[in-house]
Design a protein around this motif. Sequence first.
Motif, mmCIF file in Angstrom:
data_model
loop_
_atom_site.group_PDB
_atom_site.id
_atom_site.type_symbol
_atom_site.label_atom_id
_atom_site.label_comp_id
_atom_site.label_asym_id
_atom_site.label_seq_id
_atom_site.Cartn_x
_atom_site.Cartn_y
_atom_site.Cartn_z
ATOM 1 N N GLY A 296 0.809 -1.213 0.000
ATOM 2 C CA GLY A 296 0.000 0.000 0.000
ATOM 3 C C GLY A 296 0.839 1.258 0.000
ATOM 4 N N PRO A 297 0.170 2.434 0.016
ATOM 5 C CA PRO A 297 0.899 3.714 -0.052
ATOM 6 C C PRO A 297 1.904 3.901 1.077
ATOM 7 C CG PRO A 297 -1.440 4.048 -0.447
ATOM 8 C CD PRO A 297 -1.286 2.636 0.006
ATOM 9 N N TRP A 298 1.521 3.521 2.291
ATOM 10 C CA TRP A 298 2.451 3.682 3.403
ATOM 11 C C TRP A 298 3.685 2.812 3.208
ATOM 12 C CZ3 TRP A 298 3.044 7.178 7.067
ATOM 13 C CH2 TRP A 298 1.954 7.992 7.418
ATOM 14 N N GLY A 299 3.483 1.570 2.791
ATOM 15 C CA GLY A 299 4.619 0.685 2.554
ATOM 16 C C GLY A 299 5.511 1.201 1.450
ATOM 17 N N GLY A 300 4.901 1.731 0.379
ATOM 18 C CA GLY A 300 5.679 2.291 -0.712
ATOM 19 C C GLY A 300 6.490 3.488 -0.265
ATOM 20 N N PHE A 301 5.862 4.376 0.498
ATOM 21 C CA PHE A 301 6.573 5.571 0.942
ATOM 22 C C PHE A 301 7.715 5.215 1.894
ATOM 23 C CE2 PHE A 301 7.211 9.046 3.976
ATOM 24 C CZ PHE A 301 7.552 10.064 3.099
ATOM 25 N N LEU A 302 7.471 4.329 2.851
ATOM 26 C CA LEU A 302 8.511 3.952 3.800
ATOM 27 C C LEU A 302 9.704 3.308 3.094
ATOM 28 C CD1 LEU A 302 6.322 2.522 6.709
ATOM 29 C CD2 LEU A 302 7.526 4.705 6.651
ATOM 30 N N THR A 303 9.415 2.488 2.097
ATOM 31 C CA THR A 303 10.495 1.848 1.343
ATOM 32 C C THR A 303 11.266 2.873 0.523
ATOM 33 O OG1 THR A 303 9.174 -0.177 1.185
ATOM 34 C CG2 THR A 303 11.047 0.036 -0.318
ATOM 35 N N GLY A 304 10.543 3.719 -0.202
ATOM 36 C CA GLY A 304 11.191 4.732 -1.022
ATOM 37 C C GLY A 304 12.028 5.703 -0.212
ATOM 38 N N THR A 305 11.533 6.082 0.955
ATOM 39 C CA THR A 305 12.274 7.002 1.810
ATOM 40 C C THR A 305 13.568 6.364 2.322
ATOM 41 O OG1 THR A 305 10.233 8.088 2.522
ATOM 42 C CG2 THR A 305 12.166 8.391 3.918
ATOM 43 N N ALA A 306 13.486 5.089 2.701
ATOM 44 C CA ALA A 306 14.682 4.386 3.166
ATOM 45 C C ALA A 306 15.728 4.313 2.061
ATOM 46 C CB ALA A 306 14.308 2.980 3.632
ATOM 47 N N ILE A 307 15.284 4.057 0.823
ATOM 48 C CA ILE A 307 16.211 4.004 -0.304
ATOM 49 C C ILE A 307 16.839 5.365 -0.545
ATOM 50 C CG2 ILE A 307 16.367 3.630 -2.797
ATOM 51 C CD1 ILE A 307 14.129 1.533 -2.467
ATOM 52 N N LEU A 308 16.039 6.431 -0.434
ATOM 53 C CA LEU A 308 16.578 7.783 -0.616
ATOM 54 C C LEU A 308 17.632 8.113 0.435
ATOM 55 C CD1 LEU A 308 13.685 10.233 -1.606
ATOM 56 C CD2 LEU A 308 15.697 9.577 -2.931
ATOM 57 N N ILE A 309 17.393 7.722 1.673
ATOM 58 C CA ILE A 309 18.387 7.961 2.722
ATOM 59 C C ILE A 309 19.720 7.324 2.332
ATOM 60 C CG2 ILE A 309 19.027 7.377 5.103
ATOM 61 C CD1 ILE A 309 16.070 7.698 5.843
ATOM 62 N N GLU A 310 19.642 6.101 1.841
ATOM 63 C CA GLU A 310 20.861 5.401 1.419
ATOM 64 C C GLU A 310 21.552 6.132 0.275
ATOM 65 O OE1 GLU A 310 22.183 1.161 -0.694
ATOM 66 O OE2 GLU A 310 20.093 1.500 -0.112
ATOM 67 N N TYR A 311 20.777 6.512 -0.744
ATOM 68 C CA TYR A 311 21.375 7.025 -1.977
ATOM 69 C C TYR A 311 21.691 8.516 -1.940
ATOM 70 C CZ TYR A 311 20.493 2.556 -4.239
ATOM 71 O OH TYR A 311 20.506 1.223 -4.588
ATOM 72 N N ILE A 312 21.281 9.217 -0.913
ATOM 73 C CA ILE A 312 21.710 10.604 -0.744
ATOM 74 C C ILE A 312 22.912 10.681 0.186
ATOM 75 C CG2 ILE A 312 21.070 12.859 0.195
ATOM 76 C CD1 ILE A 312 18.264 12.430 -0.839
ATOM 77 N N LEU A 313 22.905 9.867 1.239
ATOM 78 C CA LEU A 313 24.004 9.910 2.213
ATOM 79 C C LEU A 313 25.270 9.239 1.697
ATOM 80 C CD1 LEU A 313 23.875 11.155 5.126
ATOM 81 C CD2 LEU A 313 21.657 10.828 4.050
ATOM 82 N N ALA A 314 25.121 8.144 0.962
ATOM 83 C CA ALA A 314 26.313 7.424 0.502
ATOM 84 C C ALA A 314 27.185 8.268 -0.435
ATOM 85 C CB ALA A 314 25.913 6.107 -0.161
ATOM 86 N N PRO A 315 26.629 8.969 -1.433
ATOM 87 C CA PRO A 315 27.500 9.818 -2.262
ATOM 88 C C PRO A 315 28.182 10.930 -1.473
ATOM 89 C CG PRO A 315 25.417 9.438 -3.381
ATOM 90 C CD PRO A 315 25.261 8.918 -1.981
ATOM 91 N N ALA A 316 27.480 11.477 -0.479
ATOM 92 C CA ALA A 316 28.093 12.506 0.356
ATOM 93 C C ALA A 316 29.322 11.957 1.067
ATOM 94 C CB ALA A 316 27.074 13.035 1.368
ATOM 95 N N ALA A 317 29.182 10.737 1.596
ATOM 96 C CA ALA A 317 30.307 10.115 2.281
ATOM 97 C C ALA A 317 31.450 9.831 1.311
ATOM 98 C CB ALA A 317 29.851 8.820 2.951
ATOM 99 N N ILE A 318 31.108 9.328 0.140
ATOM 100 C CA ILE A 318 32.142 8.955 -0.826
ATOM 101 C C ILE A 318 32.882 10.186 -1.347
ATOM 102 C CG2 ILE A 318 32.540 7.913 -3.091
ATOM 103 C CD1 ILE A 318 30.302 5.952 -2.456
ATOM 104 N N SER A 319 32.193 11.324 -1.447
ATOM 105 C CA SER A 319 32.890 12.538 -1.878
ATOM 106 C C SER A 319 33.995 12.904 -0.883
ATOM 107 C CB SER A 319 31.899 13.703 -2.026
ATOM 108 O OG SER A 319 31.420 14.148 -0.768
#
Length: 486
Positions: free
Chosen positions: A106-129
Amino acid sequence: MTVESTEPSATEPGSAEPADDYLERRTLRRGSAGWLLLTGLGVAYVVSGDYSGWNFGLAEGGFGGLAIAMGLMGVMYACMVFSLAELSSVLPTAGGGYGFARRALGPWGGFLTGTAILIEYILAPAAISIFIGDYVESLGLFGLTSGWPVYLACFAVFIGIHLWGVGEALRFSFVVTGVAVAALLVFAVGAFLDFDASRLNDIPVEADAFGANSWLPMGLLGIWAAFPFGMWFFLGVEGVPLAAEETKDPARTLPRAIRWSMAILVALALLTFFASSGARGANALQDAGNPLVEALQPDGDATGLSRVINYAGLAGLVASFFSLIYAGSRQLFALSRAGYLPRFLSLTSSRKAPYLGLLVPGAIGFGLAAATGDGARMLNVAVFGATISYALMSLSHIVLRRREPGLERPYRTPGGVLTSSVALVLACAALVATFLVDVTAALIALAVYVVAIAYFGMYSRKHLVARAPEEEFAALAAAEAELERD
């Protein structure tokens, strides 16, 4: 829940419905990548983890503890990517994990999953820089030191390539990844020439640790604490499905690319881990910032091979940085297009690049890197987000198999729900392990999660776009279920 479409039109201010050209202004370039480029993308997400970061797990669990953790995390990723291969063949859209969870949970499950993925993919490049800055300084390139000018150059140059076009971006990533992988193979040959099995267990044993021995110097709990570092050999490979809308024949191409990416990463992990630990000793590598170079310099003196590997490490970091920016932009694009995040973030340029989806996360990542300079902490936050998404994506596979057994599946996961159940259990164990390594990082990730949940609960869940592919797919499932009940 009733999905509403309430975005004001760009041409009709105040309109309750999206403009007729809403999706036309939010399209990616179709057919830009085949299975080979996608396989390269899957390896690129991860390859920097072979060059650094994993070795800190030696301080948590010793060689034996990290070896077991790597094996268990390898099983988790293998089970998860087989599940994702099936899900991506069913729903080949840019939403990736968010789209799978949206259909199943459902929408809540989709949002929670998408948000978790965004946390990973925004923070990881910052660290790698930050890690790139450290490499640039240690190599003495152009007399630069690690700091915000280097971080800014990383984001500006590589986001610029992405804005140029996805085909060009994926080809650039493929070439840089090829250099990094070739160097890993050369490293393994050089390190195995000096391999000594007695060096694997040279970390002093903690006498008061339960179950401690030379193989597990930190005891049995050390295995669990090493989980997040065992993940570094594979972290990010789950991002391959995010390229679905830019892929040729995604129902066949994505599963093939996911499987090949994982096979290559397993081979590289085994070669890197055993060759480096046996050449230099686990004790010497456990706190090294550049473990592969350290493994080739037993006396501390640089050699021709160690210099080559040092430069190749920079190539590996660039490959992962570049590809993770791509993954984050596509996840943000999909969430924004469907209304989960502000819709303007999904607008695409004349070259079909989600320019705001690239620029906004890039600005956030640069700001975090410049303000903190703490790459390890940001990577731990990224790992926390990743483990949440893994658990939810694995659960999505289980739910869809149970709820919709007749759904057309061009590719089916070997082992079915048993495979995804193993991934779910191990992902939950890895999530808890993040608290053993860095409680502060886990709490930071939770705080970000709470803010995002508040935004979704109070606003965006009432303003979703029914015409978005992931929402249409979920609406179709609901309509079919209603017909079956009637």
